[in-house]
Design a protein around this motif. Structure first.
Motif, PDB file in Angstrom:
ATOM      1  N   GLU A 101      53.477  54.281  32.146  1.00 43.02           N
ATOM      2  CA  GLU A 101      52.890  53.060  31.499  1.00 43.02           C
ATOM      3  C   GLU A 101      51.168  52.700  31.626  1.00 43.02           C
ATOM      4  N   ASP A 102      50.965  52.566  30.749  1.00 41.91           N
ATOM      5  CA  ASP A 102      49.056  52.218  31.383  1.00 41.91           C
ATOM      6  C   ASP A 102      48.668  50.958  31.358  1.00 41.91           C
ATOM      7  N   SER A 103      47.554  51.020  32.597  1.00 40.17           N
ATOM      8  CA  SER A 103      47.334  49.961  32.292  1.00 40.17           C
ATOM      9  C   SER A 103      46.487  49.660  34.096  1.00 40.17           C
ATOM     10  N   ALA A 104      45.598  49.032  33.993  1.00 37.73           N
ATOM     11  CA  ALA A 104      44.144  48.804  35.330  1.00 37.73           C
ATOM     12  C   ALA A 104      45.191  49.003  36.580  1.00 37.73           C
ATOM     13  N   VAL A 105      45.998  48.723  36.589  1.00 40.52           N
ATOM     14  CA  VAL A 105      47.733  48.099  37.952  1.00 40.52           C
ATOM     15  C   VAL A 105      47.590  49.824  38.405  1.00 40.52           C
ATOM     16  N   ARG A 106      47.745  50.930  37.180  1.00 39.40           N
ATOM     17  CA  ARG A 106      47.886  51.790  37.882  1.00 39.40           C
ATOM     18  C   ARG A 106      47.527  52.421  38.156  1.00 39.40           C
ATOM     19  N   ASP A 107      45.707  52.853  37.338  1.00 35.50           N
ATOM     20  CA  ASP A 107      44.335  53.316  37.516  1.00 35.50           C
ATOM     21  C   ASP A 107      43.943  52.646  38.691  1.00 35.50           C
ATOM     22  N   PHE A 108      43.890  51.889  38.893  1.00 34.46           N
ATOM     23  CA  PHE A 108      43.361  51.112  40.369  1.00 34.46           C
ATOM     24  C   PHE A 108      44.235  50.845  41.575  1.00 34.46           C
ATOM     25  N   ASP A 109      45.785  51.406  41.566  1.00 32.81           N
ATOM     26  CA  ASP A 109      46.638  51.247  42.665  1.00 32.81           C
ATOM     27  C   ASP A 109      46.310  49.189  42.790  1.00 32.81           C
ATOM     28  N   LEU A 110      46.940  49.012  41.166  1.00 26.37           N
ATOM     29  CA  LEU A 110      47.306  46.753  42.184  1.00 26.37           C
ATOM     30  C   LEU A 110      48.090  46.511  42.946  1.00 26.37           C
ATOM     31  N   GLY A 111      49.545  47.652  42.687  1.00 31.55           N
ATOM     32  CA  GLY A 111      50.870  47.287  42.748  1.00 31.55           C
ATOM     33  C   GLY A 111      50.677  46.591  43.822  1.00 31.55           C
ATOM     34  N   CYS A 112      51.995  45.283  43.590  1.00 29.27           N
ATOM     35  CA  CYS A 112      52.008  43.575  44.756  1.00 29.27           C
ATOM     36  C   CYS A 112      50.306  43.068  44.674  1.00 29.27           C
ATOM     37  N   GLN A 113      49.960  43.681  43.937  1.00 26.85           N
ATOM     38  CA  GLN A 113      48.506  42.457  43.714  1.00 26.85           C
ATOM     39  C   GLN A 113      48.164  41.487  42.698  1.00 26.85           C
ATOM     40  N   ASN A 114      49.028  40.398  42.359  1.00 27.75           N
ATOM     41  CA  ASN A 114      49.301  40.111  41.014  1.00 27.75           C
ATOM     42  C   ASN A 114      48.465  39.260  41.351  1.00 27.75           C
ATOM     43  N   TRP A 115      47.314  38.728  42.020  1.00 27.52           N
ATOM     44  CA  TRP A 115      46.304  37.555  42.276  1.00 27.52           C
ATOM     45  C   TRP A 115      45.350  38.845  41.669  1.00 27.52           C
ATOM     46  N   LYS A 116      44.987  39.630  41.768  1.00 24.86           N
ATOM     47  CA  LYS A 116      43.744  41.556  41.514  1.00 24.86           C
ATOM     48  C   LYS A 116      44.357  41.388  39.899  1.00 24.86           C
ATOM     49  N   ARG A 117      45.125  41.106  39.141  1.00 22.86           N
ATOM     50  CA  ARG A 117      45.720  41.790  38.277  1.00 22.86           C
ATOM     51  C   ARG A 117      45.310  40.253  37.468  1.00 22.86           C
ATOM     52  N   THR A 118      45.734  39.485  38.018  1.00 23.97           N
ATOM     53  CA  THR A 118      45.469  37.877  36.766  1.00 23.97           C
ATOM     54  C   THR A 118      43.898  37.434  37.107  1.00 23.97           C
ATOM     55  N   LEU A 119      43.193  37.939  38.058  1.00 23.73           N
ATOM     56  CA  LEU A 119      41.902  37.807  38.326  1.00 23.73           C
ATOM     57  C   LEU A 119      41.172  38.486  37.678  1.00 23.73           C
ATOM     58  N   ILE A 120      41.027  39.539  36.251  1.00 24.06           N
ATOM     59  CA  ILE A 120      40.651  39.978  35.445  1.00 24.06           C
ATOM     60  C   ILE A 120      40.370  39.316  34.335  1.00 24.06           C
ATOM     61  N   GLY A 121      41.311  38.074  33.896  1.00 21.37           N
ATOM     62  CA  GLY A 121      40.947  37.592  32.884  1.00 21.37           C
ATOM     63  C   GLY A 121      41.144  36.470  33.393  1.00 21.37           C
ATOM     64  N   THR A 122      41.065  36.453  34.514  1.00 22.96           N
ATOM     65  CA  THR A 122      40.328  34.584  35.201  1.00 22.96           C
ATOM     66  C   THR A 122      38.545  34.747  35.233  1.00 22.96           C
ATOM     67  N   VAL A 123      38.161  36.436  35.891  1.00 21.23           N
ATOM     68  CA  VAL A 123      36.877  36.974  35.628  1.00 21.23           C
ATOM     69  C   VAL A 123      36.424  36.322  33.935  1.00 21.23           C
ATOM     70  N   HIS A 124      36.909  36.672  32.937  1.00 27.73           N
ATOM     71  CA  HIS A 124      36.379  37.441  31.748  1.00 27.73           C
ATOM     72  C   HIS A 124      36.081  35.316  31.079  1.00 27.73           C
ATOM     73  N   ASN A 125      37.015  35.089  31.295  1.00 27.29           N
ATOM     74  CA  ASN A 125      37.173  33.757  30.663  1.00 27.29           C
ATOM     75  C   ASN A 125      36.301  32.433  31.407  1.00 27.29           C
ATOM     76  N   ALA A 126      35.740  33.030  32.804  1.00 34.09           N
ATOM     77  CA  ALA A 126      35.114  32.447  34.093  1.00 34.09           C
ATOM     78  C   ALA A 126      33.431  32.867  32.841  1.00 34.09           C
ATOM     79  N   GLY A 127      32.946  33.995  32.710  1.00 33.58           N
ATOM     80  CA  GLY A 127      32.103  34.385  31.999  1.00 33.58           C
ATOM     81  C   GLY A 127      30.979  33.292  30.901  1.00 33.58           C
ATOM     82  N   LEU A 128      32.447  32.793  30.124  1.00 36.65           N
ATOM     83  CA  LEU A 128      32.198  31.751  29.387  1.00 36.65           C
ATOM     84  C   LEU A 128      31.062  30.876  30.178  1.00 36.65           C
ATOM     85  N   PHE A 129      31.526  30.485  30.938  1.00 30.64           N
ATOM     86  CA  PHE A 129      30.433  28.484  31.448  1.00 30.64           C
ATOM     87  C   PHE A 129      29.247  29.329  31.573  1.00 30.64           C
ATOM     88  N   VAL A 130      28.833  30.735  31.633  1.00 31.11           N
ATOM     89  CA  VAL A 130      27.770  30.979  31.366  1.00 31.11           C
ATOM     90  C   VAL A 130      27.065  31.335  30.078  1.00 31.11           C
TER      91      VAL A 130
END
Length: 546
Positions: free
Chosen positions: A118-147
């Motif tokens: 399956e296609d995902s940055a989880v596979r491309d960047f080997d983020l297995g069992c690092q759910n906090w890194k996976r969800t951090l992508i969305g958090t960082v994106h929305n944090a950009g809105l503060f700026v």
């Protein structure tokens, strides 16, 4: 902008009609970046979705038969664990990957993983069992809105709505496209932040232009149209993701069109309200005459004469002042910035900013939280996302029906309470009742969408023109605390499946109580000064329905 000018402008807009040819052409131009914003705002959901993977058992991977996985990996919630494995038995002389080769009494964490196709940055960047890194992508994106939201708001109020929209969209296109070539997780996070941090204000700018383009009676319909197009962007995002199955290709396709919006510097008309607030009455009159011509409306010079008189007065005033005292450039600059300071000094406006910000936090937290968690519902994740997005269209038409009839406050209170009840009810539905869970889920999204759309209209109606986008940006950026935390809510489900829904419901209940402290704004002209904005709180609600 003076009160007389505001009344004259509203009168002119009424003569031009809410949606003549001029309005349609300009709205069509504005709907394009809004459609793109619908895709940009949630693309992280499909950049790094959770996919199937398991521990890599090096000693057994070469075997064609995979029955050994049941001996090597412990069960977890009725499926094989993603992150743990049994240790090899110490007394094994020859490894055959059978039950005897694994010590089920000792469980270790995985050190490497085998991913599904399956296609995902989880596979491309080997983020297995690092759910906090996976969800951090969305958090960082929305944090950009503060700026982005305050930055775009300042740019818009100082240099014009058109400039802010073009620049923000250009930033979207550049950084979003570059992100598709990310070679590491860190590079992806950096460009995720830059794209949102410098470009996410395009939506709020387009929204402000649209609200200032029409009179009081056209705002709700215009908002409904904007939100319907935004939803089309969401559904298009899910459809493209399903079809392409490549997050890198997806980014290149959706971000490239944003580069075209730079052409709006030459083809989009500036907001007339903004021009008048900056004393550019002659430019405002020229645009109004152009609008009248396109709408086939006879707009006499007598109607426009107040604008020309103000232009002459503005030119004459500096000459008269120079005879008395020659002001320095610092004093001129001080005069230009005093408006914002006057607004901040007002306790009524400060309280309004606080309450509106909290309402925005609630809307973004529940709205994005329900959208993000929809991909974890039973069934096809793309279809679920489309359904949760599609329900926003009838929700926005509901706004059209109720906001101009019942005002802003009552619908807000009712929809917040309804959202809370529906979200909390999810925790009482058994897991095997998938249909009822989906119905409650969609109903919760329906009600919070009505609230979110109402808040967007409401916030644009309670602040003065000269700082409207700046204060809207302040409320929106503070409100992004909700959307920043929303991508992390799937982690709560690891402890209790319905814990995210309970959080959503509790926050919505608090928001419903805070709405009582706000004024009603139905059929009220947009305030152009601090005094007019303050007067909204002193006017009885029943008088405003007249």
């Amino acid at each position: 902008m003076t009160k007389d000018t505001a009344i004259a402008l509203d009168s002119i807009l009424e003569q031009l009609g809410p949606f003549g040819r001029y309005n349609i052409v300009n709205y069509a131009l504005l709907l394009f970046p809004i459609f793109l914003a619908g895709m940009f705002g949630s693309v992280y959901v499909f950049e790094a979705p959770d996919i199937g993977y398991r521990c890599k058992i090096n000693e057994c991977e070469t075997l064609n038969d995979t029955k050994w996985t049941y001996y090597a990996i412990p069960p977890e919630k009725e499926v094989l664990s993603k992150c743990r494995r049994y240790r090899f038995a110490e007394n094994t002389s020859e490894i055959t990957c059978s039950a005897k080769d694994f010590n089920t009494a000792v469980v270790d964490k995985c050190s490497s993983f085998v991913y599904d196709d399956e296609d995902s940055a989880v596979r491309d960047f080997d983020l297995g069992c690092q759910n906090w890194k996976r969800t951090l992508i969305g958090t960082v994106h929305n944090a950009g809105l503060f700026v982005s939201l305050p930055l775009t708001g300042i740019l818009s109020d100082k240099y014009g709505r058109r400039v802010a929209l073009a620049v923000a969209s250009l930033m979207n296109g550049i950084f979003g496209f570059i992100r598709s070539f990310s070679t590491s997780y860190v590079m992806m996070l950096v460009f995720e932040f830059l794209e949102a941090g410098l470009g996410a204000g395009a939506y709020s700018t387009a929204f402000v232009i649209a609200m200032e383009l029409v009179g009081p009676k056209g705002r709700v319909f215009g908002n409904t149209l904007i939100n319907a197009v935004y939803v089309m962007g969401l559904m298009t995002l899910a459809g493209l993701s399903w079809k392409l199955q490549s997050w890198r290709t997806l980014l290149r396709i959706i971000y490239t069109p944003a580069l075209l919006v730079i052409s709006y510097l030459w083809i989009l008309n500036e907001s007339v309200r903004w021009l008048i607030s900056k004393g550019r009455h002659h430019d405002a009159a020229n645009i109004l005459k152009k609008a009248a011509k396109m709408n086939n409306v006879d707009l006499s010079e007598d109607v426009l004469s107040p604008l020309y008189e103000l232009e002459k007065k503005a030119i004459a005033e500096p000459d008269e002042k120079e005879k008395e005292i020659a002001p320095s450039e610092e004093k001129v600059q001080q005069k230009e910035t005093s408006t914002f300071r006057d607004v901040i000094k007002s306790s009524i406006i400060r309280k309004r900013v606080f309450v509106c910000s909290f309402l925005w936090i609630t809307c973004t937290f529940v709205y994005y939280g329900l959208s993000i968690n929809s991909v974890s519902l039973a069934g096809n994740k793309y279809v679920n996302f489309m359904l949760v997005a599609f329900v926003e269209i009838p929700a926005n038409f509901m706004c059209l029906l109720v906001l101009d009839r019942f005002g802003r406050k009552k619908p807000l209170i009712i929809t917040y309470i309804l959202s809370a009840c529906l979200c909390i009810s999810l925790s009482f539905v058994p897991k095997d009742h998938k249909l009822w869970s989906l119905i409650l889920y969609l109903s919760g999204k329906f009600s919070i969408t009505v609230a979110y759309s109402s808040v967007y209209i409401y916030v644009s109606e309670v602040f003065p023109t000269s700082v409207r986008q700046s204060l809207l940006a302040v409320c929106s950026s503070l409100g992004r605390i909700g959307s920043t935390l929303a991508p992390l809510t799937p982690l709560l489900a690891l402890y209790y499946d319905n814990l995210p829904a309970i959080f959503f419901g509790c926050l919505a209940l608090i928001a419903s109580l805070m709405v009582f402290t706000l004024p009603e704004t139905i059929n009220v002209p947009l305030p152009d000064t601090v005094e007019e904005a303050e007067r909204l709180s002193r006017t009885k609600d029943h008088k405003q329905y007249a």
